[in-house]
Design a protein around this motif. Structure first.
Motif, short mmCIF file in Angstrom:
data_model
loop_
_atom_site.label_atom_id
_atom_site.label_comp_id
_atom_site.label_asym_id
_atom_site.label_seq_id
_atom_site.Cartn_x
_atom_site.Cartn_y
_atom_site.Cartn_z
N TRP A 372 0.82 -1.20 0.00
CA TRP A 372 0.00 0.00 0.00
C TRP A 372 0.86 1.27 0.00
O TRP A 372 0.57 2.23 -0.73
CB TRP A 372 -0.94 -0.01 1.20
CG TRP A 372 -1.60 1.31 1.49
CD1 TRP A 372 -1.33 2.15 2.51
CD2 TRP A 372 -2.61 1.94 0.70
NE1 TRP A 372 -2.11 3.27 2.45
CE2 TRP A 372 -2.91 3.17 1.33
CE3 TRP A 372 -3.29 1.60 -0.46
CZ2 TRP A 372 -3.87 4.05 0.84
CZ3 TRP A 372 -4.24 2.48 -0.96
CH2 TRP A 372 -4.53 3.69 -0.32
N ARG A 376 0.76 4.10 -2.96
CA ARG A 376 0.53 5.52 -2.74
C ARG A 376 1.71 6.35 -3.24
O ARG A 376 1.53 7.41 -3.85
CB ARG A 376 0.29 5.77 -1.25
CG ARG A 376 -0.13 7.19 -0.92
CD ARG A 376 -0.63 7.29 0.49
NE ARG A 376 0.35 6.75 1.45
CZ ARG A 376 0.10 6.56 2.74
NH1 ARG A 376 -1.11 6.80 3.22
NH2 ARG A 376 1.04 6.09 3.55
N ASN A 379 1.60 6.45 -7.12
CA ASN A 379 0.52 7.33 -7.55
C ASN A 379 0.93 8.80 -7.43
O ASN A 379 0.64 9.61 -8.32
CB ASN A 379 -0.74 7.06 -6.73
CG ASN A 379 -1.64 6.00 -7.33
OD1 ASN A 379 -2.74 6.27 -7.81
ND2 ASN A 379 -1.16 4.75 -7.32
N GLN A 380 1.62 9.14 -6.34
CA GLN A 380 2.08 10.52 -6.18
C GLN A 380 3.14 10.87 -7.22
O GLN A 380 3.16 11.98 -7.74
CB GLN A 380 2.65 10.71 -4.77
CG GLN A 380 3.00 12.15 -4.43
CD GLN A 380 1.78 13.06 -4.44
OE1 GLN A 380 0.85 12.87 -3.65
NE2 GLN A 380 1.76 14.04 -5.34
N LEU A 406 -5.65 6.51 -6.54
CA LEU A 406 -5.39 7.67 -5.69
C LEU A 406 -5.02 8.91 -6.48
O LEU A 406 -5.07 10.03 -5.96
CB LEU A 406 -4.26 7.35 -4.70
CG LEU A 406 -4.44 6.10 -3.83
CD1 LEU A 406 -3.22 5.93 -2.93
CD2 LEU A 406 -5.70 6.20 -3.00
N TRP A 439 -7.99 -0.33 2.94
CA TRP A 439 -7.88 1.09 2.61
C TRP A 439 -9.00 1.51 1.65
O TRP A 439 -8.81 2.30 0.74
CB TRP A 439 -6.51 1.37 1.99
CG TRP A 439 -5.40 1.04 2.94
CD1 TRP A 439 -4.94 1.79 3.96
CD2 TRP A 439 -4.62 -0.18 2.95
NE1 TRP A 439 -3.91 1.14 4.62
CE2 TRP A 439 -3.70 -0.08 4.02
CE3 TRP A 439 -4.61 -1.33 2.17
CZ2 TRP A 439 -2.79 -1.07 4.33
CZ3 TRP A 439 -3.70 -2.34 2.48
CH2 TRP A 439 -2.80 -2.20 3.54
N GLU A 442 -9.76 5.38 1.54
CA GLU A 442 -8.75 6.16 0.83
C GLU A 442 -8.88 5.98 -0.68
O GLU A 442 -8.72 6.94 -1.44
CB GLU A 442 -7.35 5.74 1.29
CG GLU A 442 -7.01 6.16 2.71
CD GLU A 442 -7.45 5.12 3.74
OE1 GLU A 442 -8.36 4.31 3.41
OE2 GLU A 442 -6.90 5.13 4.86
N ILE A 443 -9.17 4.75 -1.12
CA ILE A 443 -9.32 4.50 -2.56
C ILE A 443 -10.54 5.25 -3.11
O ILE A 443 -10.47 5.89 -4.16
CB ILE A 443 -9.43 2.99 -2.81
CG1 ILE A 443 -8.08 2.32 -2.55
CG2 ILE A 443 -9.89 2.70 -4.24
CD1 ILE A 443 -8.11 0.81 -2.64
N GLU A 445 -12.03 7.92 -1.88
CA GLU A 445 -11.77 9.37 -1.85
C GLU A 445 -10.84 9.77 -2.99
O GLU A 445 -11.02 10.83 -3.59
CB GLU A 445 -11.18 9.76 -0.50
CG GLU A 445 -12.15 9.63 0.67
CD GLU A 445 -11.48 9.85 2.01
OE1 GLU A 445 -10.29 10.24 2.02
OE2 GLU A 445 -12.13 9.62 3.04
N GLY A 446 -9.85 8.94 -3.27
CA GLY A 446 -8.96 9.25 -4.38
C GLY A 446 -9.69 9.25 -5.71
O GLY A 446 -9.49 10.15 -6.54
#
Length: 745
Positions: A372, A376, A379-380, A406, A439, A442-443, A445-446
Motif C-alpha cells: 500500500w 501511494r 501514484n504521487q 489515488l 484502505w 482512501e481508494i 476518496e482518491g
C-alpha cells in the motif's frame, strides 16, 4: 390560403385516421356479426333437432321411409332451413331433401360442422352446417344434418356497414369542424403573440397585451440569446460516424484545443534490446488497443511506466519520446520505478490486491501495508508528472485503470481546475466484496477526485454508487448518477470501450481468409480439412482458459465425429510471471493441454496448440481470419476486446463468436453464442453449434456484429467521455463568470 393549408395539417391526419378506423372496423364488425349469427344458428339447429327427435323416431318405424321424407320436406319450408339429411349410425346418407348436396357424405358433413367456421357453399349460396345425433329407445338412431341459409347475415352486415360508415362520417365531420375552428383561433393568437415577440415585446420590453401562454417561449428565447455562442458550439456536432477526424473536431470546437494527458501503467510501445539493437514492440493489452488510436487523434501526452530494457535509450533528456515510430503523433513521458516500487505497487497492491478483489474468479486478494505504501508513493510520482507536463491550469487528464485509484485526488489538489476523467477498465465489485480492502475509504476518496468516473457497464456504475453510499459520507443523486464529496461533484457514467475500426486502405492490404488459413495450417502443421478454433488472451486466471479447454474436451467426448477433425489454437501472452498465482496457473494450463492432446490428439497433430508467447497484431489478425470459431470465455471481465477484434477482422462475414456472458461485451453482442463458461455442457454444445452453423446464419450474425462494432468504435467511446467533459467544463466556466459578475456587483 395559408390558413387553409395549416388547417389541412390537422384535417388530413384526421381523415386518414378515420378512414383507417373504418377500414379496420368494418371487417371486424362483419366477423363479429357472423360469429353472433352462427351461434344463434347452432342454438336454432339444436332446438330443431330436439323438436323433431320424437317424430323422427316414429317415422323410422316405417320401412319405406315415406313418413321421414315427408317430415323433412315440411321442415325445409322454413325460410332459413335450406336442406336436411339423415345419416345412419354407420355413416350412410339414407334420406335427404332436394337441396342437400348429392356429393356430401355423413363424415364430410360431421367434419364441416366441427370446424371453427362451419360453412359450406352449395348451389344457391353459403349455408351453416350442424350435425345432431338422435337417440332412440335402443340407443343411437342416426344423425340429423341441418343446413341453414346464411344469405340473410350478409344482408344484415350490409345494413350494419352502412350505419357504421354514416356514424364515422358524421363523427369525423363534427371533429373536423371543431378542429378547424380551434386551429383558426389558436393560429391567430399565436401569430399575434409571435409578431409581438419578434418586435421585442417580452424580450427587451414588456408586451403590449398580456399573453401568459407565450411567457415560457419568451423566457426560452431570452435564455437562448444570452448564451448563443456556447449553445452553437454545443449543438453543432458532425453527423458522420466517429473517426479520428471527428474526435479532432470535437477537441478543437468543444474543448478548444485543450491539452490531453493520458496516464496509464502500461506504455503503448516498449523498446527492447535484441541482438544488439533496440526494437519496438506493442504490448498485449486491451487498454493499449483502445487508448492508443485516441492519442494519435488527440496529439497529447501519454505518461506511463518505462518497463522495457531499451526504454532509457529511446528517450530524450526529459524522458520523452515521440510515438508511434515514424509518425510522431503524440509524446510518451516515461516514469522510472525502482524494483521495490514495481513489486509493491504493480505486482503487490494492484495485481495481488485490487485485481482479484474486483474480479469474481475465486482467487483471494492479498493486502500488505508495504504494498500500500508503494502504491501511494507511485501514484504521487505519476501525479507530479501530470502537473509537470500540464501546459495550463485546466488540462484534460485521462486516468486509466485500477493502478491509479489515488491519482485523481492528488492531481486535483495541485490543479483544481483540471478536468479529470478516470476510466476503470475492470469490473467494480459489490459493496460487501470491496469492504474487505483495508484502505477502502482512501481508494474511494482518491477516485472521487475525478470530474468523470467511467465504467464499462451500468451495473458496475451501480455497484460503485452503492459502495460510496456504504463507506463514505457523500450526497448521491441516483437520478443524475452524480456523487458530491468534499464540495466537488463527480459524474459516474458507463462508457463501453471498443476498438479502432480498420480503415478501407488497411483491409484491402489484408490477405484473404483462404490465404490466412493456408498460411496458418502450413506454419502450425494442422492437417487439411480440420475445423479451426482460436482463443487469444493474456495468461490470466480471469480469462477462463482452463474452462475453455474443459469445454473442448467435453465436445470431443460428446460429439466424437470431431475427433481427428478439429484443432484449437490458444494464444496466451505471458503476464505477471513474477506472481506465484500466475506461475501455478500457467503450469495448470500446460498440464491440461497435454492431457487433452494425449487423449484425443496425435504426436504430429495435437488438438490444442498452446502458443505461450507474445504475438503481433498482424499475426493475431491472420489467426482471426483463418478461424471457424473464436472463443472468449472470461470468468469476469470489464469488456474484453478480443471478441471485437475478431469481428473487425472478419470482413468476409464468416466465423462464429462464442462469448462469455460474464464479459461486458456480451451486453452489446447478443448475436454471438453467449454461454456460461462454468457450464461445460453449454459451452461444448455452443462450440459444436459454431462449427456446424450454416454459412447463411454466420453471415447474418456476423453482419450484425460488425455493424455494432463499427458504430460503437473506440473514437465514440473517447468522444462521449470528452463531450461530457466539454459540457462540464463549459458549465464550470459559466459558473465562474457568474460568480465573477456577482462579485463585481
Amino acid at each position: 390560403m395559408k390558413t387553409f393549408r395549416l388547417q389541412l395539417r390537422f384535417l388530413v391526419p384526421l381523415v386518414l385516421i378515420l378512414t383507417g378506423a373504418a377500414y379496420l372496423a368494418l371487417p371486424l364488425m362483419d366477423r363479429l356479426t357472423l360469429r353472433w349469427f352462427a351461434r344463434d344458428l347452432d342454438m336454432r339447429g339444436t332446438l330443431v333437432a330436439n323438436a323433431l327427435s320424437d317424430s323422427l323416431t316414429d317415422a323410422l318405424q316405417e320401412a319405406r321411409g315415406r313418413r321421414l321424407q315427408s317430415l323433412f320436406d315440411r321442415a325445409v319450408q322454413d325460410e332459413r332451413l335450406v336442406a336436411i339429411g339423415w345419416c345412419s349410425p354407420d355413416g350412410k346418407v339414407l334420406r335427404r331433401t332436394q337441396r342437400f348436396p348429392n356429393d356430401l357424405g355423413c363424415d364430410a358433413a360431421r367434419d364441416v360442422a366441427k370446424a371453427k367456421d362451419p360453412q359450406l357453399r352449395i348451389e344457391g349460396g353459403p349455408v351453416h352446417v350442424s350435425f345432431h345425433p338422435i337417440n332412440g329407445e335402443a340407443g343411437l338412431a342416426g344423425n340429423l344434418v341441418l343446413m341453414h341459409d346464411l344469405s340473410f347475415i350478409e344482408r344484415r352486415s350490409q345494413d350494419t356497414r352502412k350505419y357504421l360508415v354514416l356514424f364515422i362520417a358524421a363523427l369525423g365531420a363534427a371533429i373536423a369542424l371543431a378542429t378547424v375552428i380551434v386551429a383558426q383561433l389558436s393560429w391567430l393568437g399565436w401569430v399575434s403573440g409571435a409578431r409581438a415577440l419578434l418586435r421585442g415585446e417580452g424580450l427587451v420590453r414588456p408586451m403590449m397585451r398580456s399573453s401568459p401562454e407565450l411567457d415560457p417561449l419568451a423566457a426560452d428565447l431570452r435564455q437562448r440569446l444570452r448564451d448563443l455562442d456556447d449553445e452553437y458550439r454545443r449543438v453543432q456536432r458532425p453527423d458522420a460516424g466517429w473517426n479520428p477526424q471527428r474526435l479532432q473536431s470535437l477537441l478543437r470546437t468543444e474543448l478548444r484545443g485543450d491539452q490531453v494527458i493520458v496516464v496509464s501503467n502500461r506504455e503503448p510501445y516498449i523498446h527492447e534490446r535484441k541482438d544488439g539493437q533496440v526494437k519496438v514492440r506493442r504490448p498485449a493489452s486491451g487498454l493499449v488497443t483502445a487508448v492508443e488510436p485516441v492519442m494519435r487523434a488527440c496529439s497529447g501526452t501519454w505518461i506511463a511506466h518505462g518497463s522495457g530494457d531499451g526504454d532509457r535509450d529511446a528517450v530524450d533528456r526529459h524522458d520523452r519520446v515521440a510515438l508511434p515510430p515514424g509518425e510522431d503523433a503524440y509524446l510518451l513521458r516515461r516514469i522510472w520505478l525502482t524494483r521495490e516500487q514495481e513489486e509493491g505497487y504493480y505486482y503487490g497492491f494492484a495485481n495481488e490486491g485490487l485485481w482479484p478483489l474486483c474480479h469474481v474468479a475465486h482467487v483471494r486478494p492479498v493486502f500488505r501495508k508495504g504494498d500500500w505504501e508503494h502504491y501511494r508513493e507511485v501514484n504521487q510520482l505519476f501525479a507530479d508528472a501530470v502537473v509537470a507536463e500540464a501546459r495550463s491550469e485546466d488540462p484534460v487528464v485521462l486516468v486509466q485503470d485500477y493502478h491509479f485509484a489515488l491519482l485523481p485526488a492528488m492531481v486535483r489538489r495541485k490543479l483544481p481546475r483540471a478536468t479529470i476523467l478516470t476510466f476503470w477498465h475492470i469490473p467494480w465489485p459489490n459493496p460487501e466484496s470491496f469492504g474487505i480492502c483495508p484502505w477502502r475509504s482512501e481508494i474511494l476518496e482518491g477516485m472521487l477526485g475525478s470530474t468523470i468516473l467511467g465504467f464499462h457497464t451500468r451495473y458496475h456504475c451501480k455497484n460503485f454508487l452503492e459502495t460510496v453510499d456504504r463507506y463514505l459520507e457523500a450526497r448521491i443523486e441516483h437520478e443524475h448518477s452524480t456523487i458530491t464529496f468534499g464540495g466537488a461533484q463527480t459524474l459516474v457514467e458507463s462508457y463501453p470501450i471498443s476498438i479502432e475500426w480498420p480503415l478501407p486502405e488497411v483491409t484491402t492490404a489484408w490477405p484473404t481468409p483462404e490465404q490466412c488459413r493456408a498460411e496458418v495450417f502450413e506454419r502450425l502443421r494442422i492437417p487439411s480439412g480440420h475445423h479451426l478454433g482460436v482463443g487469444v488472451d493474456r495468461f490470466d486466471y480471469t480469462k477462463g482458459i482452463f474452462e475453455r479447454f474443459n469445454a473442448i474436451e467435453r465436445m470431443l467426448e460428446k460429439y466424437p465425429e470431431w475427433q481427428g477433425r478439429f484443432s484449437f489454437i490458444q494464444v496466451a501472452a505471458p503476464s505477471r510471471e513474477a506472481l506465484e498465482e500466475y506461475r501455478s496457473f500457467q503450469e495448470r494450463i500446460h498440464r491440461s493441454a497435454e492431457r487433452i492432446n494425449a487423449r484425443f490428439g496425435r504426436p504430429d497433430a495435437p488438438v490444442i496448440r498452446l502458443l505461450a508467447q507474445h504475438h503481433g497484431h498482424d499475426e493475431v489478425n491472420r489467426l482471426y481470419r483463418a478461424a471457424d470459431a473464436c472463443m472468449v470465455t472470461s470468468l469476469h471481465d470489464g469488456m474484453n476486446l478480443v471478441c471485437k477484434e475478431f469481428v473487425a477482422a472478419r470482413d468476409d462475414e464468416r466465423g462464429v463468436l462464442v462469448l462469455s456472458r460474464f464479459a461486458g461485451a456480451a451486453r452489446e453482442m447478443p448475436e454471438a453464442l453467449v454461454v456460461n463458461p462454468y457450464d461445460v455442457e453449454e459451452t461444448a454444445d455452443a462450440l459444436h453449434q459454431a462449427l456446424t452453423m450454416p454459412a447463411a446464419e454466420q453471415r447474418e450474425r456476423m453482419a450484425s456484429l460488425r455493424s455494432t462494432v463499427h458504430e460503437y468504435n473506440v473514437y465514440r467511446w473517447a468522444g462521449r467521455m470528452l463531450a461530457d467533459a466539454a459540457r462540464l467544463r463549459l458549465r464550470q466556466r459559466v459558473s465562474e463568470r457568474v460568480q465573477r459578475h456577482s462579485g463585481e456587483l
